[in-house]
Design a protein around this motif. Structure first.
Motif, PDB file in Angstrom:
ATOM      1  N   THR A 369       0.720  -1.432   0.107  1.00 44.82           N
ATOM      2  CA  THR A 369       0.030   0.080   0.199  1.00 44.82           C
ATOM      3  C   THR A 369       0.934   1.091  -0.008  1.00 44.82           C
ATOM      4  N   SER A 372       2.261   2.042  -3.265  1.00 44.42           N
ATOM      5  CA  SER A 372       1.359   2.384  -4.333  1.00 44.42           C
ATOM      6  C   SER A 372       0.684   3.486  -3.660  1.00 44.42           C
ATOM      7  N   ARG A 373       1.132   4.360  -2.780  1.00 44.19           N
ATOM      8  CA  ARG A 373       0.198   5.461  -2.140  1.00 44.19           C
ATOM      9  C   ARG A 373      -0.242   6.485  -3.039  1.00 44.19           C
ATOM     10  N   THR A 378      -5.610   2.838  -5.089  1.00 38.71           N
ATOM     11  CA  THR A 378      -5.034   2.265  -3.610  1.00 38.71           C
ATOM     12  C   THR A 378      -5.705   3.161  -2.663  1.00 38.71           C
ATOM     13  N   LEU A 438      -6.201  -4.202  -2.044  1.00 45.29           N
ATOM     14  CA  LEU A 438      -4.918  -3.279  -1.656  1.00 45.29           C
ATOM     15  C   LEU A 438      -3.834  -4.067  -1.967  1.00 45.29           C
ATOM     16  N   GLY A 442      -1.308  -3.460  -5.261  1.00 41.98           N
ATOM     17  CA  GLY A 442       0.122  -3.341  -5.071  1.00 41.98           C
ATOM     18  C   GLY A 442       0.970  -4.216  -5.901  1.00 41.98           C
TER      19      GLY A 442
END
Length: 651
Positions: A369, A372-373, A378, A438, A442
């Motif tokens: 997470t 890939s924030r 996400t 998530l 990711g």
């Protein structure tokens, strides 16, 4: 697999100012928020060609793997056929009874939402119970070749695989790398929530509809399809979930409202454009759902034998604790030294321990997470996960098994009509789905190179692109193995589930059942903790009606009650319940001439034409003596079962 480009905020604002109505390039959960909400120093990426689709064999292998896990989980009922039923409690028998009622009602022209086969003479409002008429309807084609026990077992075996397959399919529609989508489907369909409810709550495990609802909502916001058609599909999915389990639908709607609010506030097209996109599909979907669900909704709020108030109540114990997310329940093999903490925070019983995720899984998911924030999908999945996790904590915070006075958002829901009956711990279904998304997102992001190359590269450029793609696949593959290792160590369930033997009537007893749907008294007396009579009834084709039963119904005090209402006169009922070890109606009377006379009066008042007693049940000796004194010797006996029957007049 579509475009993969991070938003340049300045460019996004300029483009949307000119062409806001045009469909955005966001995919799946990226519909909600901007890909980057703050300026970034990363180089802008160039859209790359979509990779080759995996073909039909990998998805087929994924679904076959899900099905194999379902067979492993319920192997005892797979090999026993009709001799055993999933689960070990009365809830499983009741669920099977509800499933059997729908084909029976369809074949005899009866109301699928109401039955007079239980709780004679008042009957039972099935719309307020966990009837799942859609699942019953799905068994109609099987009714010609399979009995009710076998049909229920088939649905239970398929429940987790069906849920996992739906999540896998939705992630693929969102253009997620197929191994990541397969892992996401597994995390949703076989989560600790599913493992807990899999002990016997079919309607809470058969959950393919929530991922499909999320898919349709994303298509609506992205304007990927006809608004009217999408509204129709959304309405049908809402109806399907309602007719499977309204509680799950309510939870999905609550979290979806939060997600759509975030979408409306942060979408690049602007709040007004998003609201315009939602208006027509929402109107069509709500209108269609309201039309199709008008009768069952009326049955719930005003139908015959409907009860008022919350069945479980707002003070129910089925809430997650702060430590529920890291403390394993009784269904996990590995405890990481936290077994004692798990016993302290368990939510009432093993069924409701679905909040567990485990430290290793949370750590791996947290890493993916964080990496890939910057992706909108996400962020939206994380928002929904946090929302559902907080709601699963209930109206007041619980820490280490102790309730505190700290209020939480769920407290507001307890003040809303019809919503106040939710069990907070069951929001763990939505939490598991968001966690699955998530992880899948990711892994998908990890596979992609940070700066894909454009078309028309020279040979060294193409070689560099291929090396970048290979490194991405390697990274994602290793990360997927880490996720699998964390899940295997953390979630490993205690499978296969135990099964319960099915109680059936001997052939001689079944031949003695009078025609005409006779009212029947049984011992053990039919109630929540003794479902033998319900099993007799459903395996005999629902050819007789029961005094007593198991289900939610109103009581004289205008509230909820799950045990049979008091008879008049009640001497026989108190006598049966007391000898069964269930003294809910007061002390049992003495076996004397007054009780014998009261028994005859009760049987006549309720038009009882069939009495069945299992002599193997504890306490059956005095019951047999009472019935023999009142009715004479039994008509027939077979094995441990004694029967009194009359073809015309009451006994």
């Amino acid at each position: 697999m579509g475009h993969y480009a991070r938003w340049d905020p300045a460019r996004a604002v300029a483009v949307n100012a000119v062409a806001a109505p045009r469909r955005t390039t966001c995919r799946g959960w990226t519909m909600a928020v901007r890909e980057v909400s703050t300026p970034t120093t990363r180089r802008p990426t160039v859209a790359r060609r979509a990779p080759r689709a995996p073909g039909w064999l990998p998805p087929l292998a994924v679904v076959a793997g899900y099905l194999a896990l379902g067979l492993v989980a319920y192997w005892p009922v797979v090999v026993s056929g009709r001799g055993h039923l999933f689960g070990t409690t009365s809830d499983s028998v009741l669920a099977t009874w509800f499933l059997a009622w729908v084909p029976h009602a369809a074949a005899h022209g009866l109301d699928p939402f109401f039955s007079n086969s239980l709780y004679v003479p008042t009957g039972i409002n099935l719309a307020q119970n966990t009837e799942a008429p859609l699942l019953g309807a799905l068994t109609v084609p099987m009714a010609a070749v399979l009995g009710p026990i076998e049909r229920a077992n088939v649905l239970m075996v398929l429940a987790m695989p069906a849920s996992a397959t739906a999540a896998f399919s939705v992630l693929r529609r969102w253009e997620v790398w197929w191994p990541a989508a397969a892992l996401g489907g597994f995390l949703y369909g076989f989560s600790p929530y599913m493992v807990g409810q899999g002990l016997g709550h079919l309607v809470l495990v058969f959950a393919p509809w929530p991922p499909l609802i999320a898919l349709v909502l994303s298509r609506i916001v992205e304007r990927r399809g006809s608004p009217v058609r999408l509204g129709i599909v959304l309405g049908l999915l809402v109806v399907a979930q309602f007719l499977t389990e309204p509680e799950v639908l309510t939870m999905v709607v609550l979290v979806a409202v939060v997600a759509l609010a975030a979408v409306t506030a942060g979408h690049p097209a602007g709040p007004r454009e998003v609201a315009r996109r939602l208006a027509l599909p929402a109107a069509v979907g709500v209108g269609l759902a309201a039309a199709l669900l008008a009768y069952p909704l009326w049955m719930i709020v005003a139908g015959p034998q409907h009860y008022t108030g919350a069945a479980q109540g707002t003070s129910n114990p089925y809430v997650n604790d702060v430590f529920s997310f890291v403390a394993p329940g009784p269904l996990q093999h590995v405890s990481f030294g936290l077994a004692r903490l798990g016993r302290e925070v368990v939510a009432g019983n093993a069924f409701e321990t679905g909040g567990y995720l485990g430290i290793p899984v949370l750590a791996v998911a947290g890493f993916l997470t964080w990496r890939s924030r910057h992706r909108g999908r996400t962020r939206l999945a994380l928002l929904c996960l946090v929302t559902s996790a907080v709601l699963s904590l209930g109206p007041h915070l619980a820490v280490g098994g102790q309730r505190t006075s700290v209020p939480l958002p769920f407290w507001v829901l307890t003040r809303l009509p019809l919503v106040d009956n939710l069990l907070p711990a069951r929001f763990s279904l939505v939490t598991a789905g968001c966690l699955a998304a998530l992880v899948a997102f990711g892994l998908d992001d990890l596979r992609r190179p940070p700066v894909p190359a454009a078309d028309g590269l020279d040979a060294p450029g193409r070689r560099a692109e291929r090396r970048a793609l290979a490194r991405g696949r390697t990274r994602a593959g290793l990360a997927a193995l880490c996720v699998l290792a964390a899940v295997a160590a953390t979630w490993l369930p205690r499978w296969p589930y135990r099964a319960q033997p099915v109680a059936t009537l001997p052939a001689a007893v079944r031949r003695a059942v009078p025609p005409g749907d006779p009212v029947t008294l049984t011992y053990p007396y039919a109630q929540q903790y003794a479902a033998t009579a319900l099993s007799w009834q459903l395996t005999d084709g629902l050819r007789f009606r029961l005094l007593g039963g198991y289900g939610e119904h109103p009581e004289r005090l205008d509230g909820y009650y799950v045990f049979p209402a008091r008879m008049h006169p009640d001497g026989l009922q108190r006598f049966l319940a007391d000898h069964e070890g269930f003294a809910a109606y007061g002390p049992a009377p003495e076996l004397d001439p007054a009780l014998v006379a009261s028994t005859r009066a009760t049987l006549a008042a309720y038009d009882v034409r069939l009495v069945i007693v299992d002599r193997a049940t504890p306490g059956s000796g005095p019951v047999l003596q009472l019935l023999t004194d009142a009715l004479g010797p039994p008509l027939t006996t077979s094995g441990t079962v004694a029967v009194w029957a009359s073809r015309r007049a009451p006994l």
